[in-house]
Scaffold this motif. Structure first.
Motif, PDB file in Angstrom:
ATOM      1  N   MET A 230       0.568  -1.218   0.122  1.00 43.71           N
ATOM      2  CA  MET A 230      -0.071   0.057   0.026  1.00 43.71           C
ATOM      3  C   MET A 230       0.614   1.266   0.054  1.00 43.71           C
ATOM      4  SD  MET A 230      -3.288  -0.920   2.549  1.00 43.71           S
ATOM      5  CE  MET A 230      -3.859   0.744   2.245  1.00 43.71           C
ATOM      6  N   GLY A 231       2.180   1.112   0.218  1.00 40.36           N
ATOM      7  CA  GLY A 231       3.022   2.351   0.347  1.00 40.36           C
ATOM      8  C   GLY A 231       3.536   2.651  -0.884  1.00 40.36           C
ATOM      9  N   ASP A 232       3.563   1.893  -1.858  1.00 42.34           N
ATOM     10  CA  ASP A 232       4.310   2.060  -3.229  1.00 42.34           C
ATOM     11  C   ASP A 232       3.606   1.323  -4.396  1.00 42.34           C
ATOM     12  OD1 ASP A 232       5.207  -0.537  -2.576  1.00 42.34           O
ATOM     13  OD2 ASP A 232       7.242  -0.247  -2.689  1.00 42.34           O
ATOM     14  N   LEU A 233       3.463   0.243  -4.399  1.00 43.04           N
ATOM     15  CA  LEU A 233       3.085  -0.490  -5.542  1.00 43.04           C
ATOM     16  C   LEU A 233       1.678  -0.032  -6.015  1.00 43.04           C
ATOM     17  CD1 LEU A 233       3.410  -2.377  -7.886  1.00 43.04           C
ATOM     18  CD2 LEU A 233       2.823  -4.242  -6.422  1.00 43.04           C
ATOM     19  N   LEU A 234       0.674  -0.231  -4.997  1.00 38.64           N
ATOM     20  CA  LEU A 234      -0.959  -0.250  -5.162  1.00 38.64           C
ATOM     21  C   LEU A 234      -1.142   1.482  -5.673  1.00 38.64           C
ATOM     22  CD1 LEU A 234      -2.065  -2.680  -2.296  1.00 38.64           C
ATOM     23  CD2 LEU A 234      -2.328  -2.795  -4.784  1.00 38.64           C
ATOM     24  N   PRO A 235      -0.649   2.214  -4.928  1.00 38.31           N
ATOM     25  CA  PRO A 235      -0.740   3.687  -5.464  1.00 38.31           C
ATOM     26  C   PRO A 235      -0.289   3.667  -7.088  1.00 38.31           C
ATOM     27  CG  PRO A 235      -0.193   4.020  -3.381  1.00 38.31           C
ATOM     28  CD  PRO A 235       0.168   2.251  -3.653  1.00 38.31           C
ATOM     29  N   ALA A 236       0.987   3.246  -7.230  1.00 36.80           N
ATOM     30  CA  ALA A 236       1.289   3.247  -8.734  1.00 36.80           C
ATOM     31  C   ALA A 236       0.257   2.585  -9.627  1.00 36.80           C
ATOM     32  CB  ALA A 236       2.818   2.561  -8.798  1.00 36.80           C
ATOM     33  N   CYS A 237      -0.023   1.458  -9.031  1.00 39.27           N
ATOM     34  CA  CYS A 237      -1.144   0.509 -10.185  1.00 39.27           C
ATOM     35  C   CYS A 237      -2.206   1.561 -10.282  1.00 39.27           C
ATOM     36  CB  CYS A 237      -1.359  -0.774  -9.478  1.00 39.27           C
ATOM     37  SG  CYS A 237       0.003  -2.036  -9.630  1.00 39.27           S
ATOM     38  N   ARG A 238      -2.547   2.287  -9.104  1.00 41.40           N
ATOM     39  CA  ARG A 238      -3.775   3.018  -9.385  1.00 41.40           C
ATOM     40  C   ARG A 238      -3.554   4.142 -10.438  1.00 41.40           C
ATOM     41  NH1 ARG A 238      -4.086   5.975  -4.288  1.00 41.40           N
ATOM     42  NH2 ARG A 238      -2.668   7.159  -5.568  1.00 41.40           N
ATOM     43  N   ASP A 239      -2.497   4.864 -10.307  1.00 40.53           N
ATOM     44  CA  ASP A 239      -2.166   5.839 -10.930  1.00 40.53           C
ATOM     45  C   ASP A 239      -1.829   5.688 -12.606  1.00 40.53           C
ATOM     46  OD1 ASP A 239      -2.261   7.487  -8.631  1.00 40.53           O
ATOM     47  OD2 ASP A 239      -0.132   7.606  -8.311  1.00 40.53           O
ATOM     48  N   ASN A 240      -1.465   4.345 -12.563  1.00 38.16           N
ATOM     49  CA  ASN A 240      -1.451   3.951 -14.009  1.00 38.16           C
ATOM     50  C   ASN A 240      -2.282   3.178 -14.651  1.00 38.16           C
ATOM     51  OD1 ASN A 240       1.658   5.018 -14.455  1.00 38.16           O
ATOM     52  ND2 ASN A 240       1.943   4.448 -12.505  1.00 38.16           N
ATOM     53  N   GLY A 241      -3.516   2.581 -13.847  1.00 42.00           N
ATOM     54  CA  GLY A 241      -4.487   1.932 -14.634  1.00 42.00           C
ATOM     55  C   GLY A 241      -4.063   0.602 -14.551  1.00 42.00           C
ATOM     56  N   THR A 242      -2.937  -0.077 -13.725  1.00 47.24           N
ATOM     57  CA  THR A 242      -2.447  -1.335 -13.800  1.00 47.24           C
ATOM     58  C   THR A 242      -3.284  -2.179 -12.775  1.00 47.24           C
ATOM     59  OG1 THR A 242      -0.411  -0.646 -14.374  1.00 47.24           O
ATOM     60  CG2 THR A 242      -0.636  -2.928 -13.525  1.00 47.24           C
ATOM     61  N   ARG A 243      -3.849  -3.249 -13.072  1.00 39.99           N
ATOM     62  CA  ARG A 243      -4.464  -4.438 -11.954  1.00 39.99           C
ATOM     63  C   ARG A 243      -3.698  -5.212 -11.407  1.00 39.99           C
ATOM     64  NH1 ARG A 243      -9.704  -2.969 -10.705  1.00 39.99           N
ATOM     65  NH2 ARG A 243     -10.906  -2.215 -12.446  1.00 39.99           N
ATOM     66  N   VAL A 244      -4.110  -5.679 -10.537  1.00 37.71           N
ATOM     67  CA  VAL A 244      -3.337  -6.404  -9.764  1.00 37.71           C
ATOM     68  C   VAL A 244      -3.800  -7.996  -9.439  1.00 37.71           C
ATOM     69  CG1 VAL A 244      -2.117  -6.699  -7.287  1.00 37.71           C
ATOM     70  CG2 VAL A 244      -2.500  -4.616  -8.295  1.00 37.71           C
ATOM     71  N   VAL A 245      -2.920  -9.077  -9.630  1.00 37.42           N
ATOM     72  CA  VAL A 245      -3.267 -10.418  -9.099  1.00 37.42           C
ATOM     73  C   VAL A 245      -2.482 -10.539  -8.077  1.00 37.42           C
ATOM     74  CG1 VAL A 245      -3.269 -12.734  -9.991  1.00 37.42           C
ATOM     75  CG2 VAL A 245      -3.845 -11.067 -11.768  1.00 37.42           C
ATOM     76  N   VAL A 246      -3.456 -11.175  -7.014  1.00 34.80           N
ATOM     77  CA  VAL A 246      -2.505 -11.537  -5.631  1.00 34.80           C
ATOM     78  C   VAL A 246      -2.492 -12.851  -5.577  1.00 34.80           C
ATOM     79  CG1 VAL A 246      -3.004 -11.249  -3.129  1.00 34.80           C
ATOM     80  CG2 VAL A 246      -3.581  -9.374  -4.656  1.00 34.80           C
ATOM     81  N   GLY A 247      -1.184 -13.066  -5.316  1.00 31.64           N
ATOM     82  CA  GLY A 247      -0.929 -14.740  -5.069  1.00 31.64           C
ATOM     83  C   GLY A 247      -0.452 -14.812  -3.497  1.00 31.64           C
ATOM     84  N   GLY A 248      -0.174 -15.905  -2.929  1.00 34.04           N
ATOM     85  CA  GLY A 248       0.569 -16.068  -1.769  1.00 34.04           C
ATOM     86  C   GLY A 248      -0.381 -15.528  -0.674  1.00 34.04           C
ATOM     87  N   VAL A 249      -1.618 -15.430  -0.743  1.00 30.24           N
ATOM     88  CA  VAL A 249      -2.478 -15.058   0.452  1.00 30.24           C
ATOM     89  C   VAL A 249      -2.425 -15.801   1.719  1.00 30.24           C
ATOM     90  CG1 VAL A 249      -4.438 -14.319  -1.246  1.00 30.24           C
ATOM     91  CG2 VAL A 249      -4.596 -16.681  -0.314  1.00 30.24           C
ATOM     92  N   PHE A 250      -1.958 -16.835   1.822  1.00 25.88           N
ATOM     93  CA  PHE A 250      -1.699 -17.534   3.101  1.00 25.88           C
ATOM     94  C   PHE A 250      -0.226 -17.231   3.678  1.00 25.88           C
ATOM     95  CE2 PHE A 250      -4.881 -20.649   1.408  1.00 25.88           C
ATOM     96  CZ  PHE A 250      -5.845 -19.901   2.076  1.00 25.88           C
ATOM     97  N   ASN A 251       0.651 -16.388   2.834  1.00 21.60           N
ATOM     98  CA  ASN A 251       2.143 -16.120   3.408  1.00 21.60           C
ATOM     99  C   ASN A 251       2.751 -17.340   3.728  1.00 21.60           C
ATOM    100  OD1 ASN A 251       0.922 -13.067   4.559  1.00 21.60           O
ATOM    101  ND2 ASN A 251       2.534 -13.211   3.000  1.00 21.60           N
ATOM    102  N   SER A 252       2.659 -18.435   2.666  1.00 20.43           N
ATOM    103  CA  SER A 252       3.556 -19.551   3.069  1.00 20.43           C
ATOM    104  C   SER A 252       2.701 -20.631   4.336  1.00 20.43           C
ATOM    105  CB  SER A 252       4.773 -19.615   3.307  1.00 20.43           C
ATOM    106  OG  SER A 252       5.464 -18.905   2.301  1.00 20.43           O
ATOM    107  N   GLY A 253       1.742 -20.363   4.500  1.00 21.76           N
ATOM    108  CA  GLY A 253       0.694 -21.039   5.431  1.00 21.76           C
ATOM    109  C   GLY A 253       0.629 -20.665   6.787  1.00 21.76           C
TER     110      GLY A 253
END
Length: 357
Positions: A230-253
């Motif tokens: 939320m501090g860098d990538l997600l704002p950049a994606c918002r500003d550039n119209g880039t969508r995000v696919v999220v993996g690793g939702v369990f953080n390795s278990g």
């Protein structure tokens, strides 16, 4: 470093949703649409432990029957094994009925030197895989060659998305020669979406800010435990119209079971990480909600997130994940996590409807 995932306790009164009930998101401007839920297939490439052929085939078929229509893979995953196993399940299905993403940046070669990034304490991440190994190649020709070789393994005439894979130490080539190949393939209509996949945000943010990417695949950095993006990538994606696919939702278990021997980013978790995961679990327990259900549903609330990838190596694990997506989570649980400082300030939280979409 054998894989171990503890079974989840069945949750009562669940009406399991078909993944076809979840909406899709238009991504980029070249006709790409991504479903809300996809299947990540690193595990089916014998990540950390062997998955027998019959088990892999049954898992992929169960995913299809459950309505999953997005499959993410890479040459690295099992040194081609993941792509080959996907082919056995989906290559006979109507091509426009599913989405496949694969990755470029590594070629599989018989004379590949040992890549220490794919080992932990001397043990390989991928076990009992073909002898060919990964060789870094972000050149223009390397990207084209990688795509053709992936298509052969997948038994397909095209893939929908090509992602730069782990360009952490290869930014100069990835952002020039490799990107030029991806851009040309998209312009020619060979692929409908281009992006990059990593488990850190600094280089991804640079790529999003400087290139025309349709999407990024972010592993482990936008989860119930870690919202650092939320501090860098997600704002950049918002500003550039880039969508995000999220993996690793369990953080390795660790977001399934934060035990003393839990892992985070594939290695033993630090005590502070374990403690935070246990505090999150304690809040979930107050509302009789499995920690893992909150973990898999949380990223879907973010407006830049198009897809959450679930990963499973068996029918049983896949069924558990599908059940987690169907559990209704009261709004108050998210408010409690915010109140206790366990979510980053401003992190979007699901409502009963947005969590189920």
């Amino acid at each position: 470093m054998a894989y171990r995932r503890r079974p989840l306790t069945p949750h009562p009164h669940i009406e399991r949703l078909s993944m076809l009930d979840f909406p899709a998101t238009d991504v980029g401007e070249h006709g790409l649409t991504l479903p809300s839920i996809g299947l990540g297939t690193a595990a089916l490439g014998n990540f950390l432990s062997v998955v027998p052929e019959e088990q892999a085939a049954a898992t992929l078929r169960r995913a299809w029957d459950a309505g999953i229509r997005y499959f993410d893979t890479a040459p690295l995953y099992g040194h081609g094994l993941s792509e080959q196993r996907i082919a056995e399940t989906i290559s006979t299905e109507q091509r426009d009925s599913f989405v496949v993403s694969t990755k470029v940046g590594r070629l599989l070669r018989s004379d590949a030197p040992r890549d220490e990034s794919q080992y932990f304490e001397g043990e390989p991440f991928y076990v009992d895989v073909p002898e060919t190994g990964p060789v870094w190649d972000f050149s223009y020709d390397g990207v084209i060659t990688s795509l053709h070789e992936s298509l052969e393994r997948l038994h397909l005439d095209r893939v929908d998305v090509l992602n730069l894979h782990d360009p952490d130490d290869h930014y100069a080539e990835a952002s020039t020669t490799a990107y030029a190949a991806l851009r040309d393939l998209r312009t020619q209509g060979v692929v409908r979406g281009i992006g990059a996949g990593m488990n850190q945000t600094t280089v991804l943010t640079q790529l999003v800010s400087n290139l025309d990417l349709d999407m990024v695949l972010l592993a482990g950095r936008y989860t119930l435990l870690d919202q650092g993006s939320m501090g860098d990538l997600l704002p950049a994606c918002r500003d550039n119209g880039t969508r995000v696919v999220v993996g690793g939702v369990f953080n390795s278990g660790i977001l399934i079971d934060p035990s003393d021997d839990a892992r985070f980013d594939y290695v033993p978790a630090a005590s502070g990480i374990v403690e935070k995961a246990r505090r999150i679990r304690a809040v979930c327990d107050r509302f009789d909600v499995p920690l893992a259900a909150a973990a898999v549903q949380f990223p879907l609330a973010h407006p830049q997130v198009a897809t959450v990838l679930i990963g499973a190596r068996s029918v049983e694990e896949l069924d558990e994940d599908l059940e987690l997506l169907s559990i209704q989570i009261p709004d108050q649980l998210w408010f409690e996590l915010q109140r206790e400082g366990l979510l980053a300030e401003g992190a979007p939280i699901p409502s009963l409807e947005s969590a189920r979409r």
